[in-house]
Write an enzyme that holds these catalytic residues in place. Structure first.
Site, PDB file in Angstrom:
ATOM      1  N   ASP A  44       4.965   2.090  -0.284  1.00  0.00           N
ATOM      2  CA  ASP A  44       6.332   1.583  -0.455  1.00  0.00           C
ATOM      3  C   ASP A  44       6.935   2.079  -1.772  1.00  0.00           C
ATOM      4  O   ASP A  44       8.108   1.812  -2.063  1.00  0.00           O
ATOM      5  CB  ASP A  44       6.412   0.053  -0.298  1.00  0.00           C
ATOM      6  CG  ASP A  44       5.521  -0.686  -1.290  1.00  0.00           C
ATOM      7  OD1 ASP A  44       4.859  -0.036  -2.115  1.00  0.00           O
ATOM      8  OD2 ASP A  44       5.493  -1.932  -1.228  1.00  0.00           O
ATOM      9  N   SER A  45       6.151   2.862  -2.539  1.00  0.00           N
ATOM     10  CA  SER A  45       6.713   3.598  -3.681  1.00  0.00           C
ATOM     11  C   SER A  45       7.837   4.520  -3.217  1.00  0.00           C
ATOM     12  O   SER A  45       8.610   5.014  -4.036  1.00  0.00           O
ATOM     13  CB  SER A  45       5.619   4.401  -4.387  1.00  0.00           C
ATOM     14  OG  SER A  45       4.884   5.181  -3.453  1.00  0.00           O
ATOM     15  N   ASP A  83       1.936   1.031   3.886  1.00  0.00           N
ATOM     16  CA  ASP A  83       2.111  -0.244   3.177  1.00  0.00           C
ATOM     17  C   ASP A  83       2.856  -1.266   4.018  1.00  0.00           C
ATOM     18  O   ASP A  83       3.874  -0.938   4.657  1.00  0.00           O
ATOM     19  CB  ASP A  83       2.924  -0.015   1.898  1.00  0.00           C
ATOM     20  CG  ASP A  83       2.043   0.229   0.692  1.00  0.00           C
ATOM     21  OD1 ASP A  83       0.891  -0.244   0.688  1.00  0.00           O
ATOM     22  OD2 ASP A  83       2.525   0.894  -0.252  1.00  0.00           O
ATOM     23  N   LYS A 111      -1.883  -1.425   4.329  1.00  0.00           N
ATOM     24  CA  LYS A 111      -2.291  -1.914   3.003  1.00  0.00           C
ATOM     25  C   LYS A 111      -1.438  -3.127   2.662  1.00  0.00           C
ATOM     26  O   LYS A 111      -0.232  -3.131   2.886  1.00  0.00           O
ATOM     27  CB  LYS A 111      -2.133  -0.823   1.939  1.00  0.00           C
ATOM     28  CG  LYS A 111      -2.471  -1.305   0.527  1.00  0.00           C
ATOM     29  CD  LYS A 111      -2.714  -0.161  -0.428  1.00  0.00           C
ATOM     30  CE  LYS A 111      -1.476   0.555  -0.893  1.00  0.00           C
ATOM     31  NZ  LYS A 111      -0.509  -0.294  -1.636  1.00  0.00           N
ATOM     32  N   GLU A 113      -0.730  -6.063  -0.491  1.00  0.00           N
ATOM     33  CA  GLU A 113      -0.913  -6.354  -1.914  1.00  0.00           C
ATOM     34  C   GLU A 113      -1.276  -7.820  -2.115  1.00  0.00           C
ATOM     35  O   GLU A 113      -0.575  -8.699  -1.601  1.00  0.00           O
ATOM     36  CB  GLU A 113       0.386  -6.075  -2.687  1.00  0.00           C
ATOM     37  CG  GLU A 113       0.712  -4.619  -2.801  1.00  0.00           C
ATOM     38  CD  GLU A 113       1.928  -4.354  -3.708  1.00  0.00           C
ATOM     39  OE1 GLU A 113       2.389  -5.269  -4.424  1.00  0.00           O
ATOM     40  OE2 GLU A 113       2.397  -3.205  -3.680  1.00  0.00           O
ATOM     41  N   GLU A 180      -4.884  -1.016  -9.056  1.00  0.00           N
ATOM     42  CA  GLU A 180      -3.773  -0.409  -9.799  1.00  0.00           C
ATOM     43  C   GLU A 180      -3.721  -0.977 -11.219  1.00  0.00           C
ATOM     44  O   GLU A 180      -3.678  -2.199 -11.405  1.00  0.00           O
ATOM     45  CB  GLU A 180      -2.452  -0.670  -9.064  1.00  0.00           C
ATOM     46  CG  GLU A 180      -1.257  -0.078  -9.800  1.00  0.00           C
ATOM     47  CD  GLU A 180      -0.040   0.177  -8.946  1.00  0.00           C
ATOM     48  OE1 GLU A 180      -0.081  -0.082  -7.728  1.00  0.00           O
ATOM     49  OE2 GLU A 180       0.968   0.646  -9.520  1.00  0.00           O
TER      50      GLU A 180
HETATM   51  O1  KIV Z   1       3.197   2.430  -2.876  1.00  0.00           O
HETATM   52  C1  KIV Z   1       2.338   3.149  -3.409  1.00  0.00           C
HETATM   53  O2  KIV Z   1       2.530   4.354  -3.601  1.00  0.00           O
HETATM   54  C2  KIV Z   1       1.078   2.542  -3.789  1.00  0.00           C
HETATM   55  C3  KIV Z   1       0.194   3.355  -4.675  1.00  0.00           C
HETATM   56  C4  KIV Z   1       0.747   3.322  -6.041  1.00  0.00           C
HETATM   57  C5  KIV Z   1      -1.212   2.924  -4.613  1.00  0.00           C
HETATM   58  O3  KIV Z   1       0.800   1.429  -3.446  1.00  0.00           O
END
Ligand code: KIV
Length: 259
Positions: A44-45, A83, A111, A113, A180
Site C-alpha cells: 500500500d506504499s 497488502d 499482508k 499490519e 519494519e
Molecule cells: O507497503 C509497503 O510497501 C510495505 C513495505 C514497506 C514492507 O508494507
C-alpha cells in the site's frame, strides 16, 4: 515455475536469504520477475510512490485490486503478496472476504499490519485457506496516530511486546513476518526465535530476507528516499534527460536526433 508458500520455510532452513521488492504495475513486475525475486509485494506504499498521497492511509481495496491485477499479469514465478489496506479489516468476516478478493485478483498471499489485535482477522483469513504475511514494528497505516516513523523495540517493554506479538502471529499460521524499522538487536532475537522467516525493511541485516520499495532502489522517487535504502539507479534522472531531449527535438522542428 510459480512459487508456493513452501519456499519460505525451505529458504529459512537452508539459510538462503529471501529477496523481495515492491511492484505496482505490469512492466515493473515483469522485469523484476525476470531477475529471480522471491516475493513481489503489491504494497500500500503505492499510495505515496504511485498515487502521490502523503502516506498509506487513504489507499482503498479498489486501488489494491487494480494494482494486484496489473502485477499478476507480469509474473510467472515470484510469490505475489498484496497488502490489506487501512480500513479493509473491520471484522474477521471482512478480512476474509477482502483477502479472497485480492487472491482472485492474482495475489498468492495477503499482508496485514499489526500484532495480537489482528489475531481474529488472521484466523478468519487462514480459515478461508489463504496465506498471510504479518507486519510488525513500524506500522505505516498507523503513522498519523503515532506522529511519524520511528524505530521500534528500543525499550524492553516494546521489545517484549513485539516478541509476544510475533509468537502469536506464528501460532496463528502466518507464513512470514515483515519487520519494519525494528531495532536491530530485537530483529536478531526475533529471527532466531521464530520458525517462519522474518523479512526486514530498515531493521538491520539479521533478517531471513530483505524488502525495499522499488522506487527507492531504482531512484524513481527523487523527492524522498529513506536512509536505509540504497539507490542503485537514477531512473528519475533518465526520465528527465529523455523528456528534455524530446522537448528539444520537437521544438527544433526535426533537426538533430530523429523523434
Ligand atoms: O507497503 C509497503 O510497501 C510495505 C513495505 C514497506 C514492507 O508494507
Amino acid at each position: 515455475m510459480k512459487k508456493s508458500a513452501d519456499f519460505l520455510l525451505e529458504a529459512k532452513r537452508d539459510s538462503r536469504k529471501i529477496a523481495c521488492l515492491t511492484a505496482y504495475d505490469y512492466p515493473t513486475a515483469r522485469l523484476l520477475d525476470g531477475e529471480d525475486l522471491d516475493i513481489l509485494l503489491v504494497g500500500d506504499s503505492l499510495g505515496m510512490v504511485v498515487l502521490g498521497h502523503p502516506d498509506t492511509t487513504s489507499v482503498r481495496m479498489d486501488d489494491m485490486l487494480h494494482h494486484t491485477r496489473a502485477v499478476a499479469r507480469g509474473v510467472a514465478q515470484a510469490w505475489i503478496v498484496s497488502d490489506l489496506p487501512a480500513g479493509s479489516c473491520p471484522s474477521p468476516e471482512a478480512a476474509a472476504e477482502n483477502s479472497a478478493r485480492l487472491i482472485e485478483a492474482g495475489a498468492d498471499a495477503v499482508k496485514i499490519e499489526g500484532g495480537r489485535e489482528c489475531l481474529r482477522m488472521i484466523e478468519a483469513i487462514r480459515g478461508a485457506g489463504i496465506q498471510v504475511v504479518g507486519h510488525l514494528g513500524m506500522l505505516p497505516q498507523r503513522v498519523v496516530e503515532e506522529g511519524g516513523y520511528r524505530i521500534k523495540g528500543r525499550s524492553d517493554s516494546e521489545a517484549e511486546r513485539m516478541m509476544d506479538d510475533a509468537k502469536a502471529l506464528e501460532n496463528a499460521g502466518v507464513a512470514a513476518i515483515v519487520l519494519e524499522l525494528v531495532y536491530p538487536p530485537v530483529t536478531e532475537q526475533l529471527t532466531s526465535m521464530l520458525r517462519i522467516p522474518t523479512i526486514g525493511i530498515g531493521s538491520g541485516p539479521a533478517c531471513d530476507g530483505q524488502i525495499l520499495v522499488i522506487h527507492d532502489v531504482i531512484g524513481l522517487f527523487p523527492w524522498f528516499r529513506p536512509k536505509f535504502a540504497t539507490a542503485r539507479a537514477d531512473v528519475a534522472g533518465e526520465i528527465r534527460r529523455a523528456a528534455a531531449e524530446f522537448v528539444q527535438a520537437t521544438r527544433s522542428g526535426g533537426k538533430g536526433k530523429p523523434l
